[in-house]
Design a protein around this motif. Structure first.
Motif, PDB file in Angstrom:
ATOM      1  N   GLU A  57       5.538 -13.463 -92.218  1.00  0.00           N
ATOM      2  CA  GLU A  57       4.496 -14.129 -91.428  1.00  0.00           C
ATOM      3  C   GLU A  57       3.202 -13.332 -91.449  1.00  0.00           C
ATOM      4  N   ALA A  58       3.325 -12.013 -91.394  1.00  0.00           N
ATOM      5  CA  ALA A  58       2.130 -11.158 -91.456  1.00  0.00           C
ATOM      6  C   ALA A  58       1.468 -11.256 -92.827  1.00  0.00           C
ATOM      7  N   ALA A  59       2.267 -11.336 -93.862  1.00  0.00           N
ATOM      8  CA  ALA A  59       1.724 -11.465 -95.220  1.00  0.00           C
ATOM      9  C   ALA A  59       1.012 -12.805 -95.396  1.00  0.00           C
ATOM     10  N   LEU A  60       1.643 -13.869 -94.951  1.00  0.00           N
ATOM     11  CA  LEU A  60       1.036 -15.201 -95.051  1.00  0.00           C
ATOM     12  C   LEU A  60      -0.268 -15.257 -94.266  1.00  0.00           C
ATOM     13  N   ALA A  61      -0.292 -14.590 -93.133  1.00  0.00           N
ATOM     14  CA  ALA A  61      -1.479 -14.640 -92.257  1.00  0.00           C
ATOM     15  C   ALA A  61      -2.707 -14.028 -92.918  1.00  0.00           C
ATOM     16  N   VAL A  62      -2.504 -13.119 -93.852  1.00  0.00           N
ATOM     17  CA  VAL A  62      -3.658 -12.496 -94.538  1.00  0.00           C
ATOM     18  C   VAL A  62      -3.845 -13.053 -95.946  1.00  0.00           C
ATOM     19  N   GLY A  63      -3.113 -14.119 -96.278  1.00  0.00           N
ATOM     20  CA  GLY A  63      -3.343 -14.790 -97.561  1.00  0.00           C
ATOM     21  C   GLY A  63      -2.530 -14.247 -98.722  1.00  0.00           C
ATOM     22  N   LEU A  64      -1.505 -13.470 -98.438  1.00  0.00           N
ATOM     23  CA  LEU A  64      -0.640 -12.959 -99.506  1.00  0.00           C
ATOM     24  C   LEU A  64       0.444 -13.982 -99.842  1.00  0.00           C
ATOM     25  N   GLY A  65       0.766 -14.088-101.109  1.00  0.00           N
ATOM     26  CA  GLY A  65       1.957 -14.806-101.523  1.00  0.00           C
ATOM     27  C   GLY A  65       3.150 -13.882-101.334  1.00  0.00           C
ATOM     28  N   ILE A  66       4.344 -14.480-101.314  1.00  0.00           N
ATOM     29  CA  ILE A  66       5.552 -13.698-101.036  1.00  0.00           C
ATOM     30  C   ILE A  66       6.597 -13.882-102.124  1.00  0.00           C
ATOM     31  N   ASN A  67       7.027 -12.763-102.700  1.00  0.00           N
ATOM     32  CA  ASN A  67       8.206 -12.704-103.571  1.00  0.00           C
ATOM     33  C   ASN A  67       9.259 -11.881-102.832  1.00  0.00           C
ATOM     34  N   ALA A  68      10.473 -11.860-103.384  1.00  0.00           N
ATOM     35  CA  ALA A  68      11.532 -11.056-102.761  1.00  0.00           C
ATOM     36  C   ALA A  68      12.531 -10.658-103.834  1.00  0.00           C
ATOM     37  N   GLY A  69      13.162  -9.497-103.629  1.00  0.00           N
ATOM     38  CA  GLY A  69      14.190  -9.085-104.583  1.00  0.00           C
ATOM     39  C   GLY A  69      14.799  -7.747-104.263  1.00  0.00           C
ATOM     40  N   HIS A  70      15.935  -7.539-104.830  1.00  0.00           N
ATOM     41  CA  HIS A  70      16.809  -6.360-104.839  1.00  0.00           C
ATOM     42  C   HIS A  70      18.088  -6.607-104.035  1.00  0.00           C
ATOM     43  N   ASP A  71      19.200  -6.633-104.778  1.00  0.00           N
ATOM     44  CA  ASP A  71      20.534  -6.841-104.199  1.00  0.00           C
ATOM     45  C   ASP A  71      20.729  -8.226-103.590  1.00  0.00           C
ATOM     46  N   LEU A  72      19.888  -9.183-103.971  1.00  0.00           N
ATOM     47  CA  LEU A  72      20.172 -10.563-103.578  1.00  0.00           C
ATOM     48  C   LEU A  72      21.326 -11.076-104.432  1.00  0.00           C
ATOM     49  N   ASN A  73      22.130 -11.972-103.833  1.00  0.00           N
ATOM     50  CA  ASN A  73      23.296 -12.492-104.561  1.00  0.00           C
ATOM     51  C   ASN A  73      23.639 -13.888-104.070  1.00  0.00           C
ATOM     52  N   ARG A  74      24.742 -14.441-104.618  1.00  0.00           N
ATOM     53  CA  ARG A  74      25.097 -15.827-104.269  1.00  0.00           C
ATOM     54  C   ARG A  74      25.490 -15.957-102.794  1.00  0.00           C
ATOM     55  N   ASP A  75      25.961 -14.853-102.190  1.00  0.00           N
ATOM     56  CA  ASP A  75      26.393 -14.931-100.787  1.00  0.00           C
ATOM     57  C   ASP A  75      25.208 -14.871 -99.822  1.00  0.00           C
ATOM     58  N   ASN A  76      24.246 -13.980-100.113  1.00  0.00           N
ATOM     59  CA  ASN A  76      23.193 -13.717 -99.111  1.00  0.00           C
ATOM     60  C   ASN A  76      21.881 -14.466 -99.348  1.00  0.00           C
ATOM     61  N   LEU A  77      21.736 -15.092-100.516  1.00  0.00           N
ATOM     62  CA  LEU A  77      20.436 -15.664-100.886  1.00  0.00           C
ATOM     63  C   LEU A  77      20.027 -16.832 -99.988  1.00  0.00           C
ATOM     64  N   THR A  78      20.933 -17.749 -99.730  1.00  0.00           N
ATOM     65  CA  THR A  78      20.571 -18.941 -98.952  1.00  0.00           C
ATOM     66  C   THR A  78      20.125 -18.581 -97.545  1.00  0.00           C
ATOM     67  N   ASP A  79      20.874 -17.695 -96.882  1.00  0.00           N
ATOM     68  CA  ASP A  79      20.486 -17.307 -95.511  1.00  0.00           C
ATOM     69  C   ASP A  79      19.092 -16.684 -95.492  1.00  0.00           C
ATOM     70  N   PHE A  80      18.786 -15.885 -96.524  1.00  0.00           N
ATOM     71  CA  PHE A  80      17.471 -15.231 -96.555  1.00  0.00           C
ATOM     72  C   PHE A  80      16.363 -16.273 -96.692  1.00  0.00           C
ATOM     73  N   LEU A  81      16.503 -17.148 -97.666  1.00  0.00           N
ATOM     74  CA  LEU A  81      15.436 -18.119 -97.934  1.00  0.00           C
ATOM     75  C   LEU A  81      15.310 -19.154 -96.818  1.00  0.00           C
ATOM     76  N   ALA A  82      16.403 -19.442 -96.130  1.00  0.00           N
ATOM     77  CA  ALA A  82      16.332 -20.406 -95.019  1.00  0.00           C
ATOM     78  C   ALA A  82      15.596 -19.825 -93.820  1.00  0.00           C
TER      79      ALA A  82
END
Ligand SMILES: CC(=O)[C@@H](O)[C@H](O)COP(=O)(O)O
Ligand SMILES: NCC(=O)COP(=O)(O)O
Length: 263
Positions: free
Chosen positions: A196-221
């Motif tokens: 939210e802080a990144a979006l508020a200043v106009g930054l786009g958001i990527n994400a990564g490291h140790d994401l997997n099939r189990d944890n990915l959906t909860d993170f993105l939701a």
């Protein structure tokens, strides 16, 4: 700010891009002089299965991705004009030479030391601002978007934008470690606040490291505005079990489920 790169936070309707990191394909390939598994072949299978990006991290010691992999993939991606090519590395080591040679869509600046076991922290502001600014400007002059690898610290996002970054990449190891434990909700809240802080200043958001099939959906939701996830280690391990095309489809389904949950 590079006029070629509008405010990344408002880049239209969001479908999170799956960017397949091929580091571990190269690591296995390098353990024999046989050229298999082929990095470009796995990239082709990933793209044919629906992945929308390719990521590599050509470390100075070439433990996995080598310079010829970077150029081989650049040649391959000429036939895939809408695929985002993301090259990661430390801009104070070898990354800028690679960026000048290849001009990928995105450069992800990662503050790793040369022999580091794996990436395990983001940039620090204001400490890193002065030395990063000219390198970010150089990438923009080359028409290359810049993402800064960052820990989920909301207070650092304004400085990241002011130094010229187009996006930040949230370093997700802390989330991955907490997933499935009582700490998951609290840790996820830190990532949501940072996003939210990144979006508020106009930054786009990527994400990564140790994401997997189990944890990915909860993170993105839970975390708003994630434009790209780059995933390699767990995805490659899954592919040993499921095959590369089926694995890509499984990760794309995780992303779809997250967007369905967001409504
Ligand atoms: C920056 C990051 O978290 C990963 O993209 C990085 O590429 C991992 O490097 P290894 O694959 O060498 O562990
Ligand atoms: N930037 C993260 C990345 O490219 C891959 O990280 P991992 O899935 O190998 O941990």
């Amino acid at each position: 700010m590079n006029p070629l790169v509008a405010s990344e936070a408002h880049a239209g309707a969001l479908l999170t891009v799956l960017s397949v990191n091929l580091n571990k394909v190269a690591l296995l390939r390098n353990s024999r002089h046989l050229g298999i598994p082929s990095v470009t072949r796995m990239a082709t299978l990933a793209l044919e299965a629906g992945a929308q990006g390719i990521t590599v991290h050509p470390r100075p010691d070439e433990r996995h991705i080598r310079s010829h992999d970077v150029t081989d993939l650049d040649a391959l991606l000429k036939a895939w004009p809408h695929i985002d090519y993301n090259i990661e590395g430390n801009p104070f080591h070898n990354l800028m030479d690679v960026i000048r040679a290849v001009r990928p869509h995105q450069a992800t600046f990662v503050p790793d030391s040369v022999g580091q076991f794996t990436s395990d922290h983001g940039w620090t502001f204001p400490d890193d601002a002065e030395r990063l600014a000219p390198l970010i400007a150089q990438c923009h002059e080359l028409g290359v978007r810049v993402s800064l690898f960052m820990d989920p610290i909301p207070e650092m996002m304004r400085a990241a934008r002011e130094v010229g970054a187009d996006r930040i990449e949230l370093y997700t190891e802390a989330y991955a470690s907490a997933w499935g434990t009582p700490q998951q909700t609290a840790v996820l809240a830190r990532y949501t606040a940072a996003a939210e802080a990144a979006l508020a200043v106009g930054l786009g958001i990527n994400a990564g490291h140790d994401l997997n099939r189990d944890n990915l959906t909860d993170f993105l939701a839970a975390v708003p505005g994630v434009q790209e996830v780059s995933i390699g280690h767990a995805l490659t391990a899954d592919a040993l079990e499921l095959g590369f095309p089926a694995t890509i489809r499984a990760y794309l389904a995780c992303i779809q489920r997250a967007h369905a949950r967001q409504g």
